[in-house]
Design a protein around this motif. Structure first.
Motif, PDB file in Angstrom:
ATOM      1  N   VAL A 103      16.496 -28.976 -18.666  1.00  0.00           N
ATOM      2  CA  VAL A 103      16.553 -27.687 -17.988  1.00  0.00           C
ATOM      3  C   VAL A 103      15.829 -26.686 -18.880  1.00  0.00           C
ATOM      4  O   VAL A 103      16.085 -26.634 -20.092  1.00  0.00           O
ATOM      5  CB  VAL A 103      18.009 -27.224 -17.763  1.00  0.00           C
ATOM      6  CG1 VAL A 103      18.043 -25.829 -17.143  1.00  0.00           C
ATOM      7  CG2 VAL A 103      18.767 -28.216 -16.893  1.00  0.00           C
ATOM      8  N   GLY A 104      14.928 -25.921 -18.305  1.00  0.00           N
ATOM      9  CA  GLY A 104      14.202 -24.917 -19.072  1.00  0.00           C
ATOM     10  C   GLY A 104      13.450 -23.992 -18.144  1.00  0.00           C
ATOM     11  O   GLY A 104      13.787 -23.878 -16.968  1.00  0.00           O
ATOM     12  N   LYS A 105      12.416 -23.357 -18.685  1.00  0.00           N
ATOM     13  CA  LYS A 105      11.556 -22.529 -17.830  1.00  0.00           C
ATOM     14  C   LYS A 105      10.108 -22.691 -18.255  1.00  0.00           C
ATOM     15  O   LYS A 105       9.818 -22.985 -19.415  1.00  0.00           O
ATOM     16  CB  LYS A 105      11.979 -21.060 -17.848  1.00  0.00           C
ATOM     17  CG  LYS A 105      11.673 -20.316 -19.115  1.00  0.00           C
ATOM     18  CD  LYS A 105      12.028 -18.838 -18.982  1.00  0.00           C
ATOM     19  CE  LYS A 105      11.661 -18.120 -20.280  1.00  0.00           C
ATOM     20  NZ  LYS A 105      12.018 -16.716 -20.255  1.00  0.00           N
ATOM     21  N   THR A 144      14.027 -26.290 -13.476  1.00  0.00           N
ATOM     22  CA  THR A 144      13.767 -24.933 -13.913  1.00  0.00           C
ATOM     23  C   THR A 144      14.964 -24.045 -13.646  1.00  0.00           C
ATOM     24  O   THR A 144      15.496 -24.025 -12.538  1.00  0.00           O
ATOM     25  CB  THR A 144      12.518 -24.359 -13.208  1.00  0.00           C
ATOM     26  OG1 THR A 144      11.373 -25.110 -13.629  1.00  0.00           O
ATOM     27  CG2 THR A 144      12.307 -22.896 -13.541  1.00  0.00           C
ATOM     28  N   ALA A 145      15.370 -23.325 -14.688  1.00  0.00           N
ATOM     29  CA  ALA A 145      16.382 -22.280 -14.573  1.00  0.00           C
ATOM     30  C   ALA A 145      15.630 -20.953 -14.520  1.00  0.00           C
ATOM     31  O   ALA A 145      14.604 -20.789 -15.175  1.00  0.00           O
ATOM     32  CB  ALA A 145      17.318 -22.317 -15.780  1.00  0.00           C
ATOM     33  N   LEU A 182      19.323 -24.635 -10.085  1.00  0.00           N
ATOM     34  CA  LEU A 182      18.203 -25.175 -10.850  1.00  0.00           C
ATOM     35  C   LEU A 182      17.248 -25.816  -9.851  1.00  0.00           C
ATOM     36  O   LEU A 182      17.680 -26.500  -8.933  1.00  0.00           O
ATOM     37  CB  LEU A 182      18.705 -26.223 -11.846  1.00  0.00           C
ATOM     38  CG  LEU A 182      19.853 -25.774 -12.757  1.00  0.00           C
ATOM     39  CD1 LEU A 182      20.452 -26.972 -13.482  1.00  0.00           C
ATOM     40  CD2 LEU A 182      19.375 -24.709 -13.729  1.00  0.00           C
ATOM     41  N   ILE A 183      15.964 -25.615 -10.037  1.00  0.00           N
ATOM     42  CA  ILE A 183      14.956 -26.157  -9.119  1.00  0.00           C
ATOM     43  C   ILE A 183      14.199 -27.289  -9.812  1.00  0.00           C
ATOM     44  O   ILE A 183      13.711 -27.116 -10.923  1.00  0.00           O
ATOM     45  CB  ILE A 183      13.941 -25.074  -8.675  1.00  0.00           C
ATOM     46  CG1 ILE A 183      14.666 -23.829  -8.138  1.00  0.00           C
ATOM     47  CG2 ILE A 183      12.960 -25.635  -7.653  1.00  0.00           C
ATOM     48  CD1 ILE A 183      15.558 -24.059  -6.948  1.00  0.00           C
ATOM     49  N   VAL A 184      14.107 -28.435  -9.145  1.00  0.00           N
ATOM     50  CA  VAL A 184      13.309 -29.541  -9.685  1.00  0.00           C
ATOM     51  C   VAL A 184      11.844 -29.117  -9.599  1.00  0.00           C
ATOM     52  O   VAL A 184      11.329 -28.869  -8.510  1.00  0.00           O
ATOM     53  CB  VAL A 184      13.533 -30.855  -8.904  1.00  0.00           C
ATOM     54  CG1 VAL A 184      12.646 -31.961  -9.462  1.00  0.00           C
ATOM     55  CG2 VAL A 184      15.000 -31.261  -8.929  1.00  0.00           C
ATOM     56  N   THR A 185      11.193 -28.992 -10.766  1.00  0.00           N
ATOM     57  CA  THR A 185       9.781 -28.575 -10.772  1.00  0.00           C
ATOM     58  C   THR A 185       8.855 -29.641 -11.345  1.00  0.00           C
ATOM     59  O   THR A 185       7.641 -29.535 -11.192  1.00  0.00           O
ATOM     60  CB  THR A 185       9.612 -27.248 -11.545  1.00  0.00           C
ATOM     61  OG1 THR A 185      10.275 -27.349 -12.802  1.00  0.00           O
ATOM     62  CG2 THR A 185      10.198 -26.080 -10.751  1.00  0.00           C
TER      63      THR A 185
END
Length: 179
Positions: A97-99, A119-120, A160-163
């Motif tokens: 998890v990150g950005k 992505t957070a 959280l979005i799976v990117t």
């Protein structure tokens, strides 16, 4: 698709995650920034990382008499972990998890292992901390509070979005191509 997942994550679960899915995590997650990643690679992880989630975050922590309290926790820029992340992924983690996304070497490691990058949203530290039920432990406090590896118990941590998924899709690259 909206998914509620329990940690530790199985490869069976993470291989199904696709770019655009929204995920909420319950169970435990670990914070780790660049100093912790470097130490994981050089010395080994202080915990078994199999199926666990690593959150690129430097939390704000308050020390009380007999325990720690999380004040805020939001994502930090993941590209700082690029030199170490492929090796950490190959240790069996379930998700990151990150950005901001990560590099091609990390994408290849995600594909090899069936792992996903989530992505957070930056600027939501006050929102995300509401999902943290307690701090279970801390490792490597000698690195400093933001760089230490905090074990958090969370409930429906997200959205959280799976990117970046294990099929090689990268939402960041797709948006760049369209721009």
């Amino acid at each position: 698709m909206n998914l509620k997942l329990e940690t530790p994550l199985s490869t069976h679960e993470t291989k199904k995650l696709q770019v655009g899915d929204t995920v909420y995590l319950s169970g435990k997650i670990f914070t780790a920034r660049d100093s912790a990643h470097k130490r994981i690679v050089e010395e080994g992880a202080p915990v078994n990382l199999k199926g666990e989630v690593i959150f690129h975050a430097g939390p704000i922590i308050r020390k009380l008499d007999d325990h720690y309290e999380m004040v805020a926790v939001g994502p930090t820029t993941s590209t700082r972990m690029n030199p170490y992340e492929p090796q950490v992924i190959r240790m069996g983690i379930g998700a990151i998890v990150g950005k901001g996304g990560m590099d091609e070497a990390t994408s290849k490691a995600l594909q090899e292992t069936g792992t996903a990058y989530l992505t957070a949203v930056g600027g939501c530290a006050a929102l995300y901390v509401k999902s943290v039920k307690k701090i279970r432990s801390v490792n490597w406090l000698d690195l400093g509070v933001p760089e230490a590896m905090w074990e958090l118990e969370v409930h429906e941590f997200g959205p959280l979005i799976v990117t970046m998924d294990s099929q090689g899709r990268n939402l960041y690259d797709e948006v760049k191509k369209e721009a």
